[in-house]
Scaffold this active site. Structure first.
Site, PDB file in Angstrom:
ATOM      1  N   THR A 123     -57.161 -44.167 -24.139  1.00 39.56           N
ATOM      2  CA  THR A 123     -57.255 -43.035 -23.212  1.00 39.56           C
ATOM      3  C   THR A 123     -57.525 -41.732 -23.973  1.00 39.56           C
ATOM      4  O   THR A 123     -57.002 -40.664 -23.643  1.00 39.56           O
ATOM      5  CB  THR A 123     -55.984 -42.896 -22.332  1.00 39.56           C
ATOM      6  OG1 THR A 123     -55.451 -44.188 -22.034  1.00 39.56           O
ATOM      7  CG2 THR A 123     -56.325 -42.226 -21.004  1.00 39.56           C
ATOM      8  N   LYS A 153     -66.550 -49.822 -24.848  1.00 38.66           N
ATOM      9  CA  LYS A 153     -65.585 -50.359 -23.895  1.00 38.66           C
ATOM     10  C   LYS A 153     -66.296 -50.389 -22.551  1.00 38.66           C
ATOM     11  O   LYS A 153     -66.989 -49.423 -22.200  1.00 38.66           O
ATOM     12  CB  LYS A 153     -64.361 -49.428 -23.847  1.00 38.66           C
ATOM     13  CG  LYS A 153     -63.401 -49.691 -22.683  1.00 38.66           C
ATOM     14  CD  LYS A 153     -62.119 -48.895 -22.879  1.00 38.66           C
ATOM     15  CE  LYS A 153     -61.267 -48.889 -21.609  1.00 38.66           C
ATOM     16  NZ  LYS A 153     -59.823 -48.845 -21.881  1.00 38.66           N
ATOM     17  N   ARG A 187     -51.163 -41.618 -22.884  1.00 36.09           N
ATOM     18  CA  ARG A 187     -50.896 -41.192 -21.503  1.00 36.09           C
ATOM     19  C   ARG A 187     -49.481 -40.703 -21.307  1.00 36.09           C
ATOM     20  O   ARG A 187     -49.143 -40.210 -20.235  1.00 36.09           O
ATOM     21  CB  ARG A 187     -51.087 -42.371 -20.536  1.00 36.09           C
ATOM     22  CG  ARG A 187     -52.472 -42.894 -20.474  1.00 36.09           C
ATOM     23  CD  ARG A 187     -52.548 -44.077 -19.530  1.00 36.09           C
ATOM     24  NE  ARG A 187     -53.738 -44.835 -19.834  1.00 36.09           N
ATOM     25  CZ  ARG A 187     -54.034 -46.010 -19.327  1.00 36.09           C
ATOM     26  NH1 ARG A 187     -53.227 -46.574 -18.459  1.00 36.09           N
ATOM     27  NH2 ARG A 187     -55.132 -46.631 -19.671  1.00 36.09           N
ATOM     28  N   GLU A 232     -53.762 -51.229 -28.690  1.00 36.33           N
ATOM     29  CA  GLU A 232     -54.297 -49.930 -28.257  1.00 36.33           C
ATOM     30  C   GLU A 232     -53.189 -49.217 -27.505  1.00 36.33           C
ATOM     31  O   GLU A 232     -52.805 -49.625 -26.410  1.00 36.33           O
ATOM     32  CB  GLU A 232     -55.518 -50.158 -27.346  1.00 36.33           C
ATOM     33  CG  GLU A 232     -56.091 -48.879 -26.760  1.00 36.33           C
ATOM     34  CD  GLU A 232     -57.104 -49.167 -25.642  1.00 36.33           C
ATOM     35  OE1 GLU A 232     -57.786 -50.209 -25.684  1.00 36.33           O
ATOM     36  OE2 GLU A 232     -57.186 -48.339 -24.716  1.00 36.33           O
TER      37      GLU A 232
HETATM   38  C1  3PG Z   1     -56.611 -49.299 -19.312  1.00 37.89           C
HETATM   39  O1  3PG Z   1     -57.074 -48.476 -20.091  1.00 37.89           O
HETATM   40  O2  3PG Z   1     -55.787 -49.021 -18.425  1.00 37.89           O
HETATM   41  C2  3PG Z   1     -57.041 -50.689 -19.503  1.00 37.89           C
HETATM   42  O3  3PG Z   1     -58.326 -50.841 -19.155  1.00 37.89           O
HETATM   43  C3  3PG Z   1     -56.125 -51.699 -18.911  1.00 37.89           C
HETATM   44  O4  3PG Z   1     -56.540 -52.177 -17.703  1.00 37.89           O
HETATM   45  P1  3PG Z   1     -55.662 -53.318 -17.004  1.00 37.89           P
HETATM   46  O5  3PG Z   1     -54.327 -52.704 -16.688  1.00 37.89           O
HETATM   47  O6  3PG Z   1     -56.415 -53.742 -15.780  1.00 37.89           O
HETATM   48  O7  3PG Z   1     -55.518 -54.443 -17.996  1.00 37.89           O
END
Ligand code: 3PG
Length: 205
Positions: free
Chosen positions: A66, A126, A42, A38
């Protein structure tokens, strides 16, 4: 999402600072046995990075993360992604996901948000930010009232709790960034990332 993630219980959440890192990173993760990626939208590098991975690492199952806007839904489709993940779920986004040619995994952190998503036909969500919003205990509580719903918890998932999450019948897969830390990517320590992926995948069996 269930069909797509079948056999893949771990999703690597990736943030790219440079699109040049995308392919070596994806190859390292795939070599470690981790194919579900994924790439979060960002950073400026994300779009080119996603494109490069899709073109050069065919073993990878690439989605965008995101995803917050309908424009990003369209972008994810145009890029040829296999799926999209959003941290939360507006009705506009849920509708766009319904119309899209690839599945959207909408983010929820409350029962009401999940029920709202169910009204739009979603059954897979999610759960974000999992650690901050009740973690394993929260998901256990939902098994009784919502047996048809499956979750991909992310946010605070790591080697310390991945087993607990994956043992739950309503957990499809878990996601996390610990397998692809920004610092290791920046230093191009691909072998270390491959080892992190291999160790994490070993915890999923
Ligand atoms: C995110 O979208 O940032 C994820 O949920 C990752 O979370 P993490 O950095 O705690 O693994």
């Amino acid at each position: 999402m269930r069909k797509l993630l079948s056999g893949h219980r771990l999703v690597a959440v990736i943030t790219l600072e440079s699109s040049d890192d995308a392919v070596p990173l994806a190859k390292a993760l795939v070599a470690g046995g981790l194919c579900a990626l994924e790439v979060t939208l960002r950073t400026d590098a994300a779009v080119e990075g996603v494109s490069n991975i899709i073109r050069e690492v065919p073993e990878a199952i690439v989605g965008t993360g995101t995803v917050c806007t309908t424009q990003q839904v369209a972008l994810s489709e145009d890029l040829g992604c296999s799926y999209m993940v959003s941290p939360g779920a507006t009705n506009e986004l849920l509708e766009a996901g319904q119309r899209a040619s690839i599945p959207l995994l909408p983010g929820v952190s409350t029962v009401s948000e999940m029920m709202n998503g169910m009204q739009f036909g979603y059954r897979d969500f999610k759960f974000f930010p999992a650690g901050a919003c009740g973690g394993v205990t929260f998901l256990k509580s939902l098994q009784g009232p919502f047996p048809a719903v499956q979750f991909c918890p992310t946010g605070g998932v790591g080697v310390h709790n991945i087993g607990e999450y994956l043992a739950l019948p309503n957990v499809l897969a878990v996601g996390g960034s610990w397998i692809a830390p920004v610092g290791l990517i920046r230093d191009k320590r691909w072998d270390e990332i491959e080892n992190l992926a291999r160790d994490a995948v070993a915890l999923c069996t």
